[in-house]
Design a protein around this motif. Structure first.
Motif, PDB file in Angstrom:
ATOM      1  N   GLY A  77       0.709  -1.245   0.204  1.00 53.49           N
ATOM      2  CA  GLY A  77      -0.009   0.054  -0.103  1.00 53.49           C
ATOM      3  C   GLY A  77       0.743   1.407  -0.005  1.00 53.49           C
ATOM      4  N   TYR A  86      -7.321  -0.002  -3.089  1.00 53.55           N
ATOM      5  CA  TYR A  86      -7.806  -1.117  -3.460  1.00 53.55           C
ATOM      6  C   TYR A  86      -9.146  -1.225  -3.175  1.00 53.55           C
ATOM      7  CZ  TYR A  86      -7.234  -5.574  -6.048  1.00 53.55           C
ATOM      8  OH  TYR A  86      -7.395  -6.720  -7.093  1.00 53.55           O
ATOM      9  N   PHE A  88     -12.458  -3.492  -3.615  1.00 55.19           N
ATOM     10  CA  PHE A  88     -12.285  -5.160  -3.967  1.00 55.19           C
ATOM     11  C   PHE A  88     -13.754  -5.368  -4.509  1.00 55.19           C
ATOM     12  CE2 PHE A  88      -8.945  -4.942  -1.141  1.00 55.19           C
ATOM     13  CZ  PHE A  88      -8.081  -6.051  -1.381  1.00 55.19           C
ATOM     14  N   ASN A  90     -15.922  -7.594  -3.765  1.00 59.97           N
ATOM     15  CA  ASN A  90     -17.345  -7.716  -3.025  1.00 59.97           C
ATOM     16  C   ASN A  90     -16.927  -6.674  -1.621  1.00 59.97           C
ATOM     17  OD1 ASN A  90     -18.168  -9.948  -4.399  1.00 59.97           O
ATOM     18  ND2 ASN A  90     -16.551 -11.068  -3.424  1.00 59.97           N
ATOM     19  N   ALA A  92     -15.165  -6.091   0.567  1.00 62.80           N
ATOM     20  CA  ALA A  92     -14.205  -6.211   1.684  1.00 62.80           C
ATOM     21  C   ALA A  92     -14.491  -5.651   2.884  1.00 62.80           C
ATOM     22  CB  ALA A  92     -12.796  -6.501   1.355  1.00 62.80           C
ATOM     23  N   LEU A  93     -15.675  -5.056   3.325  1.00 61.71           N
ATOM     24  CA  LEU A  93     -15.911  -4.484   4.551  1.00 61.71           C
ATOM     25  C   LEU A  93     -15.739  -5.462   5.641  1.00 61.71           C
ATOM     26  CD1 LEU A  93     -18.757  -2.182   3.161  1.00 61.71           C
ATOM     27  CD2 LEU A  93     -16.305  -1.435   3.517  1.00 61.71           C
ATOM     28  N   PHE A  94     -15.501  -4.900   6.608  1.00 61.28           N
ATOM     29  CA  PHE A  94     -15.321  -5.800   7.952  1.00 61.28           C
ATOM     30  C   PHE A  94     -17.037  -5.691   8.661  1.00 61.28           C
ATOM     31  CE2 PHE A  94     -11.158  -5.050   7.292  1.00 61.28           C
ATOM     32  CZ  PHE A  94     -10.682  -6.512   7.568  1.00 61.28           C
ATOM     33  N   LEU A  97     -17.473  -4.252  12.289  1.00 64.75           N
ATOM     34  CA  LEU A  97     -17.421  -2.812  12.308  1.00 64.75           C
ATOM     35  C   LEU A  97     -18.420  -1.919  11.543  1.00 64.75           C
ATOM     36  CD1 LEU A  97     -13.339  -2.560  11.595  1.00 64.75           C
ATOM     37  CD2 LEU A  97     -14.661  -2.883  13.862  1.00 64.75           C
ATOM     38  N   LEU A 105     -10.730   2.944   9.762  1.00 64.12           N
ATOM     39  CA  LEU A 105      -9.759   1.912  10.040  1.00 64.12           C
ATOM     40  C   LEU A 105      -8.444   2.073   9.425  1.00 64.12           C
ATOM     41  CD1 LEU A 105      -9.621  -1.050  11.208  1.00 64.12           C
ATOM     42  CD2 LEU A 105     -10.051  -1.953   8.949  1.00 64.12           C
ATOM     43  N   PRO A 106      -8.223   2.445   8.182  1.00 66.16           N
ATOM     44  CA  PRO A 106      -6.931   2.682   7.730  1.00 66.16           C
ATOM     45  C   PRO A 106      -6.025   3.833   8.624  1.00 66.16           C
ATOM     46  CG  PRO A 106      -8.755   3.274   5.997  1.00 66.16           C
ATOM     47  CD  PRO A 106      -9.059   2.427   6.835  1.00 66.16           C
ATOM     48  N   LEU A 108      -6.983   4.912  11.623  1.00 64.50           N
ATOM     49  CA  LEU A 108      -6.838   4.520  13.014  1.00 64.50           C
ATOM     50  C   LEU A 108      -5.556   3.587  13.303  1.00 64.50           C
ATOM     51  CD1 LEU A 108      -8.675   5.389  15.379  1.00 64.50           C
ATOM     52  CD2 LEU A 108     -10.051   3.182  15.079  1.00 64.50           C
ATOM     53  N   GLU A 109      -5.341   2.568  12.177  1.00 66.44           N
ATOM     54  CA  GLU A 109      -4.353   1.630  12.627  1.00 66.44           C
ATOM     55  C   GLU A 109      -2.873   1.935  11.881  1.00 66.44           C
ATOM     56  OE1 GLU A 109      -4.800  -0.919  14.286  1.00 66.44           O
ATOM     57  OE2 GLU A 109      -6.970  -0.892  14.688  1.00 66.44           O
ATOM     58  N   ALA A 110      -3.075   2.925  10.851  1.00 64.74           N
ATOM     59  CA  ALA A 110      -1.751   2.877   9.983  1.00 64.74           C
ATOM     60  C   ALA A 110      -1.476   4.455   9.780  1.00 64.74           C
ATOM     61  CB  ALA A 110      -1.908   2.110   9.017  1.00 64.74           C
ATOM     62  N   ARG A 154     -13.811   4.274   2.286  1.00 65.54           N
ATOM     63  CA  ARG A 154     -12.480   3.854   2.722  1.00 65.54           C
ATOM     64  C   ARG A 154     -11.247   3.615   1.969  1.00 65.54           C
ATOM     65  NH1 ARG A 154     -12.656  -2.347   4.676  1.00 65.54           N
ATOM     66  NH2 ARG A 154     -12.223  -2.912   2.528  1.00 65.54           N
TER      67      ARG A 154
ATOM     68  N   ARG C  34      -1.325  -0.673  16.807  1.00 64.21           N
ATOM     69  CA  ARG C  34      -1.722   0.326  17.534  1.00 64.21           C
ATOM     70  C   ARG C  34      -3.275  -0.154  18.341  1.00 64.21           C
ATOM     71  NH1 ARG C  34      -0.311   5.485  15.003  1.00 64.21           N
ATOM     72  NH2 ARG C  34       0.724   4.704  12.990  1.00 64.21           N
ATOM     73  N   ASP C 122     -13.425 -13.158   1.101  1.00 63.38           N
ATOM     74  CA  ASP C 122     -14.071 -11.884   0.764  1.00 63.38           C
ATOM     75  C   ASP C 122     -12.891 -11.006   0.718  1.00 63.38           C
ATOM     76  OD1 ASP C 122     -16.346 -10.554   0.523  1.00 63.38           O
ATOM     77  OD2 ASP C 122     -16.099  -9.578   2.579  1.00 63.38           O
ATOM     78  N   GLN C 124     -11.197  -9.696   2.730  1.00 61.25           N
ATOM     79  CA  GLN C 124     -10.765  -8.520   3.724  1.00 61.25           C
ATOM     80  C   GLN C 124      -9.294  -8.795   4.379  1.00 61.25           C
ATOM     81  OE1 GLN C 124     -13.520  -9.348   6.862  1.00 61.25           O
ATOM     82  NE2 GLN C 124     -15.456  -9.302   5.390  1.00 61.25           N
ATOM     83  N   THR C 130      -3.507  -3.819   1.830  1.00 57.78           N
ATOM     84  CA  THR C 130      -3.703  -2.664   1.068  1.00 57.78           C
ATOM     85  C   THR C 130      -3.649  -1.455   1.840  1.00 57.78           C
ATOM     86  OG1 THR C 130      -5.786  -2.764   0.547  1.00 57.78           O
ATOM     87  CG2 THR C 130      -4.579  -3.645  -0.919  1.00 57.78           C
TER      88      THR C 130
END
Lengths: 252, 152, 258
Positions: A77, A86, A88, A90, A92-94, A97, A105-106, A108-110, A154, C34, C122, C124, C130
């Motif tokens: 990434g 990217y 996807f 389908n 690719a949602l969680f 959440l 998410l991106p 918050l985490e990175a 996202r 985190r 899926d 995920q 990514t």
């Protein structure tokens, strides 16, 4: 093309004996929409995944804005401050959440942003995509079109320079398909990202495409403007296009 | 389920879990995390059949310690290491005997404190011992009515 | 025939090696995450809280039946006083750690394998990549740490409730003096036994959760079918490998501890 933003040279990838990509050359201009078409299972998604570094190519080079992307060591990434997103097939949602949490998410985490900054950006993004009402809902409670928009939110929240769309319109009715394409075109203008699409929706997708690339037998066999497609009438490409159109007419 | 409820449940679980771990370790498993309040004595027996390391030591029926080691010395006597709390001071005429709880129950060591006024120091050996009762022998003598005849 | 045996032995060793590397990678990835505490709380909820009722139930019934069975065996020897030793030791040494691990595999492990399998199908997991989020650290790391925390706790809970179950049948129902029962429980179980049980619980926890996560996470590589069947295959394999591994490693650990 001199001003190619994303430049791919001699990209190869095989799975076992199956040479899926056999020397791909592709130039994508900055802030353009390029659509990759081709038969199912011909390797369009593999090409996107190689560009996004989800798959390691066997050979070849990928250059972004003049900078070679070193595939072996690159963190997914990211490449020298130029980021990919990217989208996807389908979404690719969680599921666990909410829509807003998925979008956040991106960041918050990175990212190094504070919570309040993240909340601000997420709210702004949801508003852009007309999702303010749905931020607190879970993906399972959203319609197909809304899920697409959440996934797009996202993908865009990290302010990427290149967004890769893997069949963004699968499983949507014609009206929704059209609005997804419209959405991609609109936000491309708003956010100024470079888009690379894989799509089966011929000819609707040509409306928003600046360039079309036809992938067949592991190489790009046609690359040019959508208008140029019809002129190239006697090739195998026209056979593919006619079948695609015919299928469309029959189902309509 | 919202985050707060999950956090509450996890908190409860961790408390109960930690409680269970500590209870099991300290109360049931009698783990000692410090060792300074006990001392060891030796005791010499001709037979300690049925006694194991971990067997309990009682004084007047109250559990006061455990057997921590059993070795056989050069003269074929069994030497037990007894672990006792510092609070219990014994004199050198203390009698150690192997007792049985119930007929086939387990064996334990009973101490009868003496009154000589000369205290046993840590590491000293109790020489005044009564070894394990030979139950089979007793039973067979009872059953065959041999006790009276033998005494005659 | 012998070659086939050799090949399957090599496969097992290879798999175990891969699983170990997978687990280590997940832990390393977790360190770089985190909001670790928040993730850990969710994972403890999944492995600890959600498994609490089943562990409680199974522990109780195990204790009840042990009390019943051992009483009728011991009473023939006239040694029913030793019921506390028999119930306590067999639960703390063997049944507690093993049955707890099997219950957690059934409750949390299978769910984890299929959830990760679906997330793989899926895309995920690719999506995380990514977004520059380490998928192993994000999805698997917290669960492994939670396993290290939860397994000894669940085992201790199982032990205590099982011993209490033995008390219910042995003392309340069949009339072994309750003082004798508890005295024997306390005097027979040493710190050595309890520690052995905890060592088993830790090993089982790390092993089973690694296997279940590995199976689900690698559904695309390991399963012989794509899609839904691949996920169900991953879940089945995860449970089978975990359960067999628990019993096999139980034998190994026991022979080391004795």
């Amino acid at each position: 093309m001199e001003d190619a933003f994303l430049k791919i040279r001699g990209l190869k990838k095989h799975f076992g004996d199956n040479r899926v990509l056999d020397g791909i050359d592709l130039d994508v201009a900055r802030a353009s929409v390029t659509t990759i078409i081709g038969k199912s299972g011909i390797g369009k998604s593999v090409l996107l995944k190689c560009i996004a570094n989800l798959l390691a190519p066997d050979a070849g080079q990928i250059e972004l804005d003049g900078q070679a992307i070193a595939h072996s060591r690159r963190k997914a990434g990211e490449a020298d401050g130029v980021s990919f997103s990217y989208m996807f097939q389908n979404n690719a949602l969680f599921d666990s959440l909410t829509a807003a949490e998925n979008v956040a998410l991106p960041l918050l985490e990175a990212s190094g942003l504070s919570r309040s900054e993240i909340r601000e950006q997420v709210n702004a993004m949801l508003k852009h995509l007309e999702l303010e009402q749905s931020g607190g809902r879970y993906p399972g409670e959203l319609s197909g079109g809304m899920k697409k928009r959440v996934a797009l939110a996202r993908a865009l929240i990290t302010k990427p320079q290149v967004v890769l769309f893997d069949e963004p319109t699968t499983g949507l009715d014609p009206e929704r398909k059209f609005s997804v394409f419209e959405m991609i075109a609109d936000y491309r203008e708003k956010f100024g990202f470079t888009a690379l699409l894989v799509s089966h929706d011929i000819p609707e997708v040509f409306e928003i495409s600046d360039r079309v690339a036809w992938l067949d037998e592991g190489v790009i066999k046609f690359f040019g403007r959508p208008e140029e497609l019809d002129a190239d009438a006697e090739s195998a490409l026209s056979g593919f296009l006619n079948k695609a159109n015919y299928g469309r007419k029959a189902s309509a | 389920m919202n985050n707060r409820k999950i956090e509450f449940l996890v908190g409860c679980f961790v408390l109960v879990g930690l409680g269970a771990v500590l209870y099991l370790a300290i109360q049931v498993g009698s783990a000692r995390f410090y060792n300074s309040d006990s001392y060891e004595l030796k005791a010499r027996f001709s037979s300690i059949s049925g006694v194991n390391t971990g067997s309990r030591i009682e004084i007047a029926g109250v559990r006061v310690g455990t057997v921590t080691e059993i070795v056989l010395n050069d003269d074929f006597f069994a030497i037990l290491t007894l672990e006792l709390p510092n609070s219990i001071q014994l004199d050198d005429d203390t009698i150690a005997s192997v007792k049985t709880a119930g007929l086939i129950g387990d064996r334990y060591i009973n101490l009868s404190p003496g009154g000589s006024g000369l205290p046993l120091e840590p590491g000293d050996t109790i020489v005044d011992t009564e070894s394990a009762m030979d139950i089979e022998g007793l039973i067979s003598r009872f059953a065959l009515g041999g006790i009276d005849e033998e005494e005659e | 025939m012998i070659r086939a045996l050799g090949r399957s032995a090599l496969t097992v060793v290879h798999e175990l090696g891969e699983i170990s590397l997978f687990g280590l990678g997940a832990l390393r990835g977790f360190v770089g995450q985190r909001r670790r505490l928040a993730k850990l709380v969710v994972a403890i909820h999944e492995i600890g809280v959600r498994c609490f009722p089943i562990v409680l139930t199974v522990g109780m019934f195990t204790g009840l039946v042990m009390g019943l069975q051992l009483y009728y065996t011991l009473v023939q020897l006239g040694a029913e006083a030793a019921l506390g030793d028999a119930v306590g030791l067999s639960i703390v040494l063997e049944l507690g750690p093993v049955l707890t691990a099997l219950m957690v595999v059934g409750q949390a492990g299978s769910a984890m394998a299929s959830e990760l399998g679906i997330q793989r199908n899926d895309e995920q997991i690719d999506a995380l990549q990514t977004m520059s989020i380490d998928p192993k650290g994000y999805l698997v790391g917290p669960r492994l740490v939670a396993a290290v925390i939860c397994f000894p706790m669940l085992t201790a809970i199982f032990d205590l409730i099982g011993i209490f179950g033995g008390y219910l049948t042995g003392s309340v129902l069949l009339g072994v003096d309750s003082g004798v029962y508890w005295h024997h429980v306390e005097s027979s179980i040493t710190w050595h036994d309890v520690r052995g049980g905890f060592i088993k619980a830790l090993v089982f926890g790390i092993y089973t959760i690694s296997v279940c996560a590995y199976r689900g996470f690698n559904t695309h590589r390991k399963a012989s079918f794509p899609g839904v069947r691949g996920v169900s295959e991953s879940a089945t394999r995860a449970v089978v490998w975990s359960s067999v591994g628990v019993l096999a490693s139980d034998y190994l650990i026991t022979s080391f501890l004795i």
